[in-house]
Scaffold this active site. Structure first.
Site, PDB file in Angstrom:
ATOM      1  N   HIS A  23      26.359  43.750  47.441  1.00  0.00           N
ATOM      2  CA  HIS A  23      26.141  45.195  47.266  1.00  0.00           C
ATOM      3  C   HIS A  23      27.354  45.920  47.856  1.00  0.00           C
ATOM      4  O   HIS A  23      27.210  46.716  48.789  1.00  0.00           O
ATOM      5  CB  HIS A  23      24.877  45.686  47.985  1.00  0.00           C
ATOM      6  CG  HIS A  23      23.603  45.279  47.302  1.00  0.00           C
ATOM      7  ND1 HIS A  23      22.389  45.212  47.956  1.00  0.00           N
ATOM      8  CD2 HIS A  23      23.348  44.929  46.019  1.00  0.00           C
ATOM      9  CE1 HIS A  23      21.448  44.841  47.116  1.00  0.00           C
ATOM     10  NE2 HIS A  23      21.999  44.666  45.936  1.00  0.00           N
ATOM     11  N   HIS A  79      15.224  41.376  35.718  1.00  0.00           N
ATOM     12  CA  HIS A  79      15.790  42.453  36.531  1.00  0.00           C
ATOM     13  C   HIS A  79      17.175  42.771  35.988  1.00  0.00           C
ATOM     14  O   HIS A  79      17.951  41.869  35.689  1.00  0.00           O
ATOM     15  CB  HIS A  79      15.863  41.954  37.982  1.00  0.00           C
ATOM     16  CG  HIS A  79      16.392  42.932  38.968  1.00  0.00           C
ATOM     17  ND1 HIS A  79      16.391  44.290  38.773  1.00  0.00           N
ATOM     18  CD2 HIS A  79      16.918  42.736  40.212  1.00  0.00           C
ATOM     19  CE1 HIS A  79      16.908  44.880  39.832  1.00  0.00           C
ATOM     20  NE2 HIS A  79      17.251  43.969  40.714  1.00  0.00           N
ATOM     21  N   GLU A  81      19.730  44.372  37.433  1.00  0.00           N
ATOM     22  CA  GLU A  81      20.875  44.486  38.345  1.00  0.00           C
ATOM     23  C   GLU A  81      21.933  43.452  37.926  1.00  0.00           C
ATOM     24  O   GLU A  81      21.588  42.341  37.501  1.00  0.00           O
ATOM     25  CB  GLU A  81      20.413  44.234  39.796  1.00  0.00           C
ATOM     26  CG  GLU A  81      21.373  44.807  40.811  1.00  0.00           C
ATOM     27  CD  GLU A  81      20.793  44.810  42.230  1.00  0.00           C
ATOM     28  OE1 GLU A  81      19.653  44.322  42.426  1.00  0.00           O
ATOM     29  OE2 GLU A  81      21.488  45.289  43.135  1.00  0.00           O
ATOM     30  N   ASP A  83      23.858  41.344  39.200  1.00  0.00           N
ATOM     31  CA  ASP A  83      23.942  39.971  39.703  1.00  0.00           C
ATOM     32  C   ASP A  83      23.011  39.047  38.914  1.00  0.00           C
ATOM     33  O   ASP A  83      23.079  37.829  39.045  1.00  0.00           O
ATOM     34  CB  ASP A  83      23.656  39.897  41.209  1.00  0.00           C
ATOM     35  CG  ASP A  83      22.423  40.661  41.618  1.00  0.00           C
ATOM     36  OD1 ASP A  83      22.086  41.649  40.957  1.00  0.00           O
ATOM     37  OD2 ASP A  83      21.783  40.256  42.591  1.00  0.00           O
ATOM     38  N   HIS A 146      12.729  45.367  43.473  1.00  0.00           N
ATOM     39  CA  HIS A 146      13.096  46.539  44.228  1.00  0.00           C
ATOM     40  C   HIS A 146      13.762  47.616  43.368  1.00  0.00           C
ATOM     41  O   HIS A 146      14.289  48.589  43.892  1.00  0.00           O
ATOM     42  CB  HIS A 146      14.040  46.126  45.377  1.00  0.00           C
ATOM     43  CG  HIS A 146      15.376  45.585  44.910  1.00  0.00           C
ATOM     44  ND1 HIS A 146      16.569  46.171  45.290  1.00  0.00           N
ATOM     45  CD2 HIS A 146      15.725  44.595  44.056  1.00  0.00           C
ATOM     46  CE1 HIS A 146      17.588  45.516  44.741  1.00  0.00           C
ATOM     47  NE2 HIS A 146      17.110  44.564  43.990  1.00  0.00           N
ATOM     48  N   ASP A 165      13.891  38.826  42.454  1.00  0.00           N
ATOM     49  CA  ASP A 165      14.398  39.015  43.816  1.00  0.00           C
ATOM     50  C   ASP A 165      13.344  38.759  44.892  1.00  0.00           C
ATOM     51  O   ASP A 165      13.685  38.452  46.033  1.00  0.00           O
ATOM     52  CB  ASP A 165      14.976  40.431  43.978  1.00  0.00           C
ATOM     53  CG  ASP A 165      16.403  40.515  43.448  1.00  0.00           C
ATOM     54  OD1 ASP A 165      17.055  39.461  43.344  1.00  0.00           O
ATOM     55  OD2 ASP A 165      16.858  41.621  43.135  1.00  0.00           O
ATOM     56  N   TYR A 193      16.661  39.189  54.478  1.00  0.00           N
ATOM     57  CA  TYR A 193      16.549  39.737  53.122  1.00  0.00           C
ATOM     58  C   TYR A 193      15.394  40.735  53.047  1.00  0.00           C
ATOM     59  O   TYR A 193      15.525  41.838  52.531  1.00  0.00           O
ATOM     60  CB  TYR A 193      16.310  38.561  52.173  1.00  0.00           C
ATOM     61  CG  TYR A 193      16.412  38.885  50.715  1.00  0.00           C
ATOM     62  CD1 TYR A 193      17.639  38.827  50.060  1.00  0.00           C
ATOM     63  CD2 TYR A 193      15.292  39.205  49.975  1.00  0.00           C
ATOM     64  CE1 TYR A 193      17.731  39.103  48.715  1.00  0.00           C
ATOM     65  CE2 TYR A 193      15.375  39.482  48.629  1.00  0.00           C
ATOM     66  CZ  TYR A 193      16.595  39.427  47.995  1.00  0.00           C
ATOM     67  OH  TYR A 193      16.690  39.698  46.669  1.00  0.00           O
ATOM     68  N   HIS A 226      17.620  34.351  43.882  1.00  0.00           N
ATOM     69  CA  HIS A 226      18.692  34.048  44.842  1.00  0.00           C
ATOM     70  C   HIS A 226      18.164  32.980  45.792  1.00  0.00           C
ATOM     71  O   HIS A 226      17.041  33.097  46.283  1.00  0.00           O
ATOM     72  CB  HIS A 226      19.049  35.260  45.714  1.00  0.00           C
ATOM     73  CG  HIS A 226      19.706  36.381  44.983  1.00  0.00           C
ATOM     74  ND1 HIS A 226      20.944  36.273  44.401  1.00  0.00           N
ATOM     75  CD2 HIS A 226      19.302  37.657  44.766  1.00  0.00           C
ATOM     76  CE1 HIS A 226      21.268  37.436  43.851  1.00  0.00           C
ATOM     77  NE2 HIS A 226      20.293  38.286  44.053  1.00  0.00           N
TER      78      HIS A 226
END
Ligand SMILES: Cc1cc2nc3c(=O)[nH]c(=O)nc-3n(C[C@H](O)[C@H](O)[C@H](O)COP(=O)(O)O)c2cc1C
Length: 887
Positions: A23, A79, A81, A83, A146, A165, A193, A226
Site C-alpha cells: 500500500h 476483490h 484491488e 494486488d 475491506h 483478504d 494484518y 495473501h
C-alpha cells in the site's frame, strides 16, 4: 512456481519475497507477501483472482505452462484491488471474452481501475456457479471487508472457502500451508494484518462470520489471497477473528512517544516504572515512534488495554510523527481502550492537551494527562511515577481518579492535568438516564462527512429530500467508503426518553427493550442494521454497560477489574446505536392490552416490547448462620463484589461443578487461590460430559490444586473467627474466606407472569420469539423457545438476528443449527455437541497425549453426539455438521 492445493485446485500465484512495503509505504512487510491465485479444475475450469500488476506477464506465462488459457471457462474476481486483479488486462488480452464473476461493486472498481468493458457477470450472496462433477461455487458478498466490492467464494463439494483478504497475512513462505510454517511468525503476521487493516471493520467481521456460519457449510480449507492456506483446523483462524473482532485486548499498556531532547522519554520511563510498581502483572511496552515501525506499534496498540501517548510541544502542537499516528488510530477505530497523554514543554505547552483531544476523537477513554517543563526534575519524575501508578490502578479496575500534580513541586508542572479521569462505569452511574438522537442529518463516525437529507447525495443517485431511512442499504460514505451502519445522528440530544416515548402522535411509540445485558445489545445492534429510524428505548435496572458476560469467570486470573470488562458505556451505546437508554430503572408492570409499561409512576407506551430480563442465579437451600455471606457471579456488579471478596482472603469454596463452577474454579486456582469445588452430582459437568471426560477434567482440576468434593451435600455454612466454616455430608470440615454459588440460573419470569403471559420454566415464546401476547417478545436467558431454555451466547446471537428482522417488519422464525458447547477451561478446553449424556450411548474414542475425540451412537446406531478435547478441538466442526438442527 505452482503447486497442488488439492487434486483439483492448483496455486498459480506469486511469492514476493522481497516486498518490504505495501500500500505504498503504508504497511511494512518484514516477511514479504504472496499474491495467491487458484486454478480450480472440474468439468469446467475456473481461475480465482490474479496477482499484482508488476507480475502480470510472469503470471500469465506461468499460467500458460499449467493450462491452455483458452480452457479457462470462468474468472472469479473476489476483490478488485490491484494486488489481486492486476494481471487481468494481460490475461484478458489473451482470452478477451472469458466471463468475470464479481459483485456489482466489483464491476465498478474493476472498470475504475482498468477502464475496460469486459464480460462481467454480477453475482450476489447465495448465487451459484456449476463446475460439473457435482461441484459448484457459492458466492458470498462481503462488502467493506475491506472494500465495497469484496466477496468470498465457497467451493461446495470440497468445502474450500476462497476468502480473499480475510484470514490472510503478508507472509511469503515456501511451505504455504498453516501446519508447515513457524506458528509464532504466522500468528504475529495474522495479528498485524488484522490490527492494521481490519480493525475498523470489526463489527462487519463478526456479522459476516455469523452469517457464513449460519449457512452450516462444512469447512475443510481456507484459501486466502495473501500468505498461507489454512488446511489444519481452519476454524482456528475464524475463531481467532471472532475474538479479535470483539474489542480485543490483553493485559498490556503501551507507551508511545517522540522526543527531541529526551525529556519526554524520561517521563515515559518514569511512568512505566510507576505502572510496573502498581501492577507487576501488566505487560508494559515502550516505543519511540521516530525509530519504530509504525505498523508494529499499531499492532501493539491493538493488543493493549490502554496506551499513553507522549510528545514535547513544538510550535504549540505535537511532533508530526505523533500526530500522524493519532490520525491513523482515529481511522482504525479501536474500541474499549484507555488512554492518557504526557510530554515536556518549554513555555506555552499545548501538545499534551492536543494529544488528549485527538485520543478522545479516536474513541479512547481518556484518563487525563501529565506535563513537565524542560528537562524534568527529580520531583517531576516522581510525579510521573505516581501518575503511572494511578493509571495502572485505574485501568486495572480500581477507580482512583487520575490527577497529576497532586503533590507536585510548583516548578515541575506548569499546569494541572487537562482532563479529569473518564471512568465508564462511574459515568454511567452518575448520568443515570438518557442519550438519544434525532433523525435528521447523519454523520459518518469515521471521517465526519455529513449526510444532509435536504441535499441527498447525487454521486450515488440519492435525490435531495431523501430521508436517511430511505437511503439504500448499499449507500457508502463518499469520503471513506464505509456503509450506513457507520453513520450516527449529527445532533444527539439529552433526555430523549421523553421525546421518543410519548406515543402521542408526534413521535411513534418506540420498541421498548427491558433489560441491559448481552441479549439487549445484540438485539439493538442487529435491529439497527435493519432499521435506523424506529425509536428504541432500553430500560434496565442496572448500570447498562455492555460487557462480555463469559469473561466474568476468566477475569480474576487475568487481573481484570470491572471497568476493564466494559466495552461500551450506556452513553457510548446510545450514541452508537441511536437509542435511548434508561439505567437504574425497574419496570413495575406491563399492560399488554394498552401496550404500555409502568415504572416509578410513569406510563410508557410501546410499539413492540422485548423482555430481555436474563436469569437469576439459583441458590440451593443451605443451613447455617453464614448463608447470607454466599455470593454469586452473574453480572458486572456481582463481579465487583467477587473481586472485593477475593481481595480479603485466598480460600474459596465454589458450590456447583457445572460449566460456570468448573471454569471459575480453574480461573481462581490459576490466579493463586486455594479452591474447594463441591457438587451434589458425583462428577464434574455431569449434565454435559460423558464420564470419561469428567474424569480427565477432574484430574486437571486436582493437578491445578483444586480440592474436589463431588457427590456431597453442604451440611452447614457458619461464621467462624477466621472466615466461614463449611461442613460437608462426608464429614469433611474446612474454613474458607469466600463461598461462591454457581449452581445454575433460573429465567426471570415474574414480570411476564404478573402480566398474564404464558410462563413455564421461562417466558414461553414461539419460533418468532413472540410470547402468548401479540407485540411482546422474549429473548435470551429468560425465554423458553418451544420448550427449550438456552442460556448460551450462540443461540442468543441467532435469536437476536431473527427477532431484529421480525421487529423490522420481516417476520422471521428462529432456526437453530446443532450447536457446540465449549468448556473454556484453558487447562483442558473441551467442546461437546448433540446428545452426550443419556442411557444407552455407545462411545468410540480416539485419544493421544494431545487430547481425544469421542463419538456417541444411540441404540439404533445413529451418530448423536461428540466430544473433543485439547488439540482435537479442530475435529469438532466436522462432527457438528453431521448432527441434526435443534430447531
Ligand atoms: C523548534 C522548537 C519549537 C518549540 N516550540 C515550543 C512551543 O511552542 N511551546 C513550548 O512550550 N515549548 C516549545 N519548545 C520547547 C520544547 O517543548 C522543550 O524543549 C521540551 O522540553 C522538549 O522536550 P523533549 O526533551 O522531550 O524533546 C520548542 C522547542 C523547539 C526545538
Amino acid at each position: 512456481m505452482s503447486f497442488a492445493v488439492k487434486s483439483n485446485i492448483t496455486w498459480v500465484g506469486k511469492q514476493d519475497w522481497e516486498l518490504r512495503e505495501f500500500h505504498g509505504a503504508e504497511y511494512s512487510t518484514h516477511k514479504g507477501s504472496s499474491y495467491n491465485s487458484y486454478l480450480v479444475r472440474e468439468e469446467k475450469v475456473a481461475l480465482i483472482d490474479t496477482v499484482w500488476s508488476p507480475y502480470a506477464q510472469e503470471f500469465v506465462d506461468n499460467l500458460e505452462k499449467e493450462i491452455d488459457l483458452h480452457k479457462i471457462d470462468y474468472i472469479i474476481a473476489n476483490h478488485a484491488e490491484i494486488d489481486h486483479s492486476g494481471a487481468l488486462p494481460a490475461l484478458l488480452a489473451r482470452i478477451p471474452d472469458t466471463p468475470i464473476y464479481c459483485t456489482e461493486n466489483g464491476v465498478k472498481s474493476l472498470k475504475g481501475h482498468f477502464h475496460k468493458d469486459w464480460n462481467f457477470k454480477v453475482v450476489k450472496t447465495g448465487d451459484t456457479l456449476d463446475l460439473g462433477n457435482g461441484k459448484q461455487f457459492v458466492f458470498v458478498e462481503a462488502p467493506m471487508l475491506h472494500w465495497p466490492d469484496s466477496m468470498m467464494t465457497y467451493l461446495a463439494g470440497d468445502a474450500v472457502l476462497f476468502s480473499n483478504d480475510a484470514f490472510g497475512q503478508h507472509y511469503a513462505s515456501e511451505q504455504m500451508f498453516n501446519d508447515l510454517v513457524d506458528q509464532e511468525e504466522l500468528r504475529a503476521e495474522c495479528l498485524k494484518y488484522y490490527a492494521n487493516i481490519l480493525t475498523p471493520f470489526s463489527a462487519r467481521v463478526t456479522a459476516k462470520i455469523h452469517e457464513v456460519l449460519s449457512f452450516k457449510l462444512p469447512l475443510e480449507m481456507i484459501c486466502t489471497s495473501h500468505g498461507i492456506i489454512w488446511r489444519d483446523n481452519p476454524a482456528q483462524i475464524v475463531e481467532q477473528y471472532l475474538a479479535w473482532a470483539d474489542d480485543y485486548q490483553e493485559n498490556q499498556i503501551t507507551l508511545i512517544y517522540d522526543t527531541m531532547w529526551n525529556g519526554t522519554r524520561q517521563m515515559a520511563e518514569a511512568i512505566t516504572k510507576g505502572i510496573r510498581s502498581a501492577d507487576p502483572s501488566v505487560e508494559v511496552k515502550m516505543f519511540n515512534l521516530a525509530i519504530s515501525d509504525k505498523n508494529d506499534v499499531l499492532t501493539q496498540v491493538f493488543k493493549s488495554k490502554g496506551i499513553l501517548v507522549g510528545s514535547p510541544t513544538v510550535n504549540n502542537g505535537m511532533l508530526p510523527q505523533v500526530a500522524a499516528l493519532l490520525e491513523e488510530m482515529r481511522g482504525l477505530r479501536f474500541r474499549g481502550k484507555h488512554a492518557a497523554s504526557f510530554g515536556s514543554h518549554g513555555w506555552s505547552g499545548g501538545a499534551v492537551d492536543r494529544i488528549g483531544q485527538r485520543l478522545e476523537e479516536a474513541g479512547f477513554k481518556v484518563s487525563g494527562g501529565i506535563e513537565a517543563v524542560w528537562k524534568p526534575t527529580d520531583g517531576a519524575l516522581d510525579e510521573c511515577l505516581a501518575f503511572g501508578r494511578r493509571i495502572a490502578q485505574q485501568w486495572r479496575g480500581e477507580h482512583a481518579p487520575v490527577q497529576a500534580g497532586e503533590n507536585a513541586p510548583a516548578s515541575a508542572f506548569a499546569r494541572s492535568p487537562a482532563r479529569p479521569a473518564a471512568n465508564p462505569v462511574a459515568a454511567a452511574t452518575a448520568t443515570p438516564n438518557v442519550v438519544a438522537a434525532d433523525g435528521g442529518s447523519m454523520r459518518c463516525r469515521t471521517c465526519g462527512w455529513v449526510y444532509d437529507p435536504a441535499k441527498g447525495e447525487s454521486g450515488q443517485g440519492v435525490h435531495a429530500g431523501t430521508p436517511w431511512s430511505a437511503v439504500p442499504e448499499t449507500f457508502l460514505c463518499p469520503e471513506c467508503l464505509l456503509g450506513k451502519s457507520e453513520f450516527e445522528p449529527l445532533h444527539p440530544h439529552r433526555d430523549g426518553a421523553a421525546d421518543a416515548s410519548r406515543g402521542d402522535g408526534l413521535q411513534p411509540a418506540p420498541v421498548v427493550i427491558i433489560g441491559g445485558g448481552s441479549a439487549t445489545y445484540q438485539l439493538v445492534r442487529a435491529f439497527r442494521a435493519q432499521d435506523q429510524d424506529t425509536p428504541v428505548l432500553v430500560i434496565t435496572a442496572d448500570a447498562g454497560a455492555d460487557y462480555p458476560k463469559p469473561q466474568l469467570v476468566h477475569g480474576f486470573s487475568r487481573k481484570l477489574g470491572p471497568s476493564d470488562l466494559v466495552q461500551r458505556s450506556p452513553e457510548e451505546l446510545a450514541r452508537e446505536f441511536n437509542v435511548t437508554i434508561k439505567t437504574h430503572t425497574r419496570v413495575d408492570s406491563i399492560d399488554a392490552e394498552a401496550k404500555t409499561i409502568s415504572f416509578g409512576g410513569e406510563i410508557q407506551p410501546y410499539r413492540d416490547l422485548v423482555l430481555a430480563l436474563g436469569a437469576t442465579p439459583w441458590i440451593p437451600p443451605l443451613e447455617g448462620n453464614a448463608v447470607d455471606r454466599v455470593i454469586t457471579l452473574n453480572n458486572l456488579s456481582d463481579y465487583e463484589t467477587y473481586l472485593h471478596q477475593l481481595s480479603r482472603g485466598t480460600r474459596v469454596l465454589v458450590i456447583g461443578a457445572g460449566l460456570t463452577g468448573t471454569e471459575v474454579a480453574l480461573d481462581l486456582a490459576e490466579g493463586g487461590q486455594q479452591v474447594w469445588l463441591t457438587d451434589v452430582a458425583p462428577r464434574t459437568l455431569a449434565k454435559v460430559l460423558p464420564e470419561f471426560v469428567s474424569q480427565e477434567l477432574e484430574a486437571r482440576l486436582v493437578q491445578k490444586g483444586c480440592r474436589l468434593h463431588l457427590g456431597q451435600n453442604i451440611v452447614s455454612i457458619d461464621s467462624s473467627a477466621g472466615g466461614v466454616t463449611v461442613r460437608l455430608s462426608d464429614g469433611e470440615t474446612f474454613e474458607v474466606d469466600t463461598v461462591l454459588v454457581a449452581a445454575g440460573v433460573r429465567p426471570r419470569v415474574e414480570l411476564a407472569k404478573a402480566a398474564g403471559l404464558q410462563v413455564n420454566r421461562g417466558i414461553q415464546v414461539d419460533p418468532q420469539l413472540q410470547s402468548s401476547s401479540a407485540h411482546i417478545y422474549a429473548l435470551g436467558d429468560c425465554a423458553e423457545i418451544e420448550g427449550r431454555v438456552l442460556p448460551f451466547m450462540h443461540p442468543l446471537s441467532l435469536a437476536a438476528q431473527a427477532l431484529a428482522k421480525t421487529l423490522a417488519g420481516e417476520r422471521t422464525g428462529l432456526r437453530l443449527p446443532a450447536m457446540p458447547t465449549m468448556v473454556k477451561t484453558p487447562a483442558m478446553p473441551i467442546q461437546v455437541g448433540g446428545v452426550t449424556v443419556a442411557d444407552g450411548l455407545q462411545w468410540t474414542v480416539e485419544a493421544d497425549e494431545t487430547g481425544l475425540t469421542g463419538k456417541a451412537v444411540n441404540d439404533e446406531g445413529e451418530f448423536v453426539g461428540y466430544v473433543v478435547t485439547g488439540k482435537h478441538l479442530g475435529n469438532g466442526m466436522a462432527l457438528l455438521q453431521q448432527l441434526p438442527a435443534l430447531l
